[in-house]
Design a protein around this motif. Structure first.
Motif, PDB file in Angstrom:
ATOM      1  N   THR A   1      57.610  22.231 107.045  1.00 26.32           N
ATOM      2  CA  THR A   1      58.918  22.119 107.713  1.00 26.32           C
ATOM      3  C   THR A   1      58.717  21.968 109.217  1.00 26.32           C
ATOM      4  O   THR A   1      59.503  21.308 109.878  1.00 26.32           O
ATOM      5  N   HIS A   2      57.659  22.584 109.762  1.00 21.51           N
ATOM      6  CA  HIS A   2      57.337  22.409 111.184  1.00 21.51           C
ATOM      7  C   HIS A   2      55.979  23.020 111.494  1.00 21.51           C
ATOM      8  O   HIS A   2      55.419  23.759 110.685  1.00 21.51           O
ATOM      9  N   GLY A   3      55.492  22.718 112.696  1.00 19.95           N
ATOM     10  CA  GLY A   3      54.139  23.126 113.058  1.00 19.95           C
ATOM     11  C   GLY A   3      54.080  24.414 113.845  1.00 19.95           C
ATOM     12  O   GLY A   3      53.624  24.417 114.982  1.00 19.95           O
TER      13      GLY A   3
ATOM     14  N   PRO B   1      52.655  28.586 113.838  1.00 12.66           N
ATOM     15  CA  PRO B   1      51.541  29.324 113.220  1.00 12.66           C
ATOM     16  C   PRO B   1      51.903  30.018 111.900  1.00 12.66           C
ATOM     17  O   PRO B   1      51.043  30.142 111.024  1.00 12.66           O
ATOM     18  N   ASP B   2      53.165  30.441 111.746  1.00 16.29           N
ATOM     19  CA  ASP B   2      53.557  31.154 110.522  1.00 16.29           C
ATOM     20  C   ASP B   2      53.933  30.199 109.378  1.00 16.29           C
ATOM     21  O   ASP B   2      54.336  30.652 108.307  1.00 16.29           O
ATOM     22  N   HIS B   3      53.795  28.882 109.606  1.00 14.51           N
ATOM     23  CA  HIS B   3      54.107  27.906 108.558  1.00 14.51           C
ATOM     24  C   HIS B   3      52.907  27.029 108.207  1.00 14.51           C
ATOM     25  O   HIS B   3      52.887  26.401 107.154  1.00 14.51           O
ATOM     26  N   ILE B   4      51.918  27.009 109.113  1.00 14.15           N
ATOM     27  CA  ILE B   4      50.719  26.196 108.852  1.00 14.15           C
ATOM     28  C   ILE B   4      49.467  27.064 108.728  1.00 14.15           C
ATOM     29  O   ILE B   4      48.372  26.565 108.515  1.00 14.15           O
TER      30      ILE B   4
ATOM     31  N   GLY C   1      63.330  25.601 106.560  1.00 13.84           N
ATOM     32  CA  GLY C   1      62.373  25.970 107.598  1.00 13.84           C
ATOM     33  C   GLY C   1      62.996  27.071 108.443  1.00 13.84           C
ATOM     34  O   GLY C   1      63.585  28.018 107.905  1.00 13.84           O
ATOM     35  N   ASP C   2      62.934  26.927 109.770  1.00 10.02           N
ATOM     36  CA  ASP C   2      63.507  27.943 110.661  1.00 10.02           C
ATOM     37  C   ASP C   2      64.759  27.441 111.379  1.00 10.02           C
ATOM     38  O   ASP C   2      65.068  27.875 112.485  1.00 10.02           O
ATOM     39  N   VAL C   3      65.508  26.525 110.742  1.00 11.63           N
ATOM     40  CA  VAL C   3      66.818  26.152 111.312  1.00 11.63           C
ATOM     41  C   VAL C   3      67.668  27.420 111.397  1.00 11.63           C
ATOM     42  O   VAL C   3      68.387  27.658 112.353  1.00 11.63           O
TER      43      VAL C   3
ATOM     44  N   GLY D   1      62.468  29.908 105.762  1.00 16.81           N
ATOM     45  CA  GLY D   1      61.146  30.306 106.192  1.00 16.81           C
ATOM     46  C   GLY D   1      61.016  31.823 106.260  1.00 16.81           C
ATOM     47  O   GLY D   1      59.942  32.381 106.048  1.00 16.81           O
ATOM     48  N   HIS D   2      62.136  32.466 106.528  1.00 11.82           N
ATOM     49  CA  HIS D   2      62.151  33.928 106.647  1.00 11.82           C
ATOM     50  C   HIS D   2      63.421  34.470 105.997  1.00 11.82           C
ATOM     51  O   HIS D   2      64.506  33.975 106.257  1.00 11.82           O
ATOM     52  N   GLY D   3      63.266  35.490 105.156  1.00 10.26           N
ATOM     53  CA  GLY D   3      64.415  36.083 104.470  1.00 10.26           C
ATOM     54  C   GLY D   3      64.513  35.585 103.042  1.00 10.26           C
ATOM     55  O   GLY D   3      63.796  34.656 102.634  1.00 10.26           O
TER      56      GLY D   3
HETATM   57 ZN   LIG Z   1      58.833  30.719 111.019  1.00  9.25          ZN
END
Ligand SMILES: [Zn+2]
Ligand SMILES: [Zn+2]
Length: 241
Positions: A63-65, A67-70, A172-174, A211-213
């Motif tokens: 979803t994006h670059g 550290p917590d997603h890659i 992602g983190d939208v 991404g979270h929750g």
């Molecule tokens: Zn995140």
């Protein structure tokens, strides 16, 4: 914490304080995001729990670059050979492994503390090569169709992904789903981030993975409409005018 089924064909895999999602196709598996570093065992465990083998993981879409997603991506790709996908604006930071772009905390005292606490732009991770640049508006011929929606603001190269067959949106983190739909910890551009939140309202979906929750299995688009849609009063005034 082990993986959990969200809807038929989609499982959430906890990767530290971030989520990855595993989509089951007939012959192949697709992973959305790769969590914090050193969490790859959670993905391999989830794959085996489904009675599959790691070499069936063919696609890893980010979803994006951040550290917590890659974080665990390099280790996952090494073991599976999965093809990697990302929006062009985040490819260079991912392929260099950092440093990452700074974030301004989202409005509110809690986000200000959280952002400082969990986001470290100077971090360096193991670099990950990206095989394919995502194009806004395209539908990837993966797992029956995954639509790419560019949603900058939190991160310039962020995308939301809509898995058409299961009508599930990966945000992602939208936004996060912690104490209800809420802002991510920070934004590169608050204005663009708000526009991206509103953009998700126009999509048709039932389930949502963050991404979270906690993910939502049913009725997610109603929650998005209530939170980010135009205020009902505003609509009335417009139609009256
Ligand atoms: Zn995140
Ligand atoms: Zn992020």
């Amino acid at each position: 914490m082990a993986m959990k089924r969200v809807i038929k064909g989609v499982h959430v895999v906890p990767m530290g304080m971030a989520n990855a999602y595993l989509i089951e196709g007939e012959n192949e598996l697709t992973l959305i995001d790769a969590g914090y570093p050193n969490r790859e065992a959670a993905v391999f465990g989830a794959i085996r729990e489904l009675g599959r083998s790691p070499d069936q993981l063919k696609h890893l879409i980010f979803t994006h670059g951040h550290p917590d997603h890659i974080g665990s991506a390099a280790a996952i790709v090494r073991q599976t050979g999965a093809r990697t996908y990302m929006h062009p604006l985040d490819i260079s930071i991912t392929e260099s492994g950092g440093p990452f772009r700074p974030l301004t905390p989202a409005p509110g005292p809690l986000r200000r503390v959280l952002c400082k606490l969990v986001y470290h732009p100077d971090k360096h991770l193991e670099p990950v090569a990206i095989n394919q640049a995502l194009i806004a508006g395209e539908t990837l011929p993966i797992a029956g169709g995954i639509e790419v929606i560019h949603t900058p603001g939190h991160c310039a190269g962020q995308v939301a992904l809509l898995w058409r067959p299961g009508r599930m949106l990966f945000t992602g983190d939208v936004c996060m789903n912690i104490m209800g739909l809420s802002d991510p910890i920070g934004f590169e551009s608050l204005e663009e981030g708000r526009a991206s939140q509103r953009k998700l309202v126009s999509l048709s979906f039932d389930a949502a993975g963050f991404g979270h929750g906690a993910p939502i299995a049913h009725g997610a688009s109603t929650l998005f409409r209530n939170k980010y849609g135009r205020h009902p009063q505003e609509v009335q005034q417009r139609s009256a005018a």
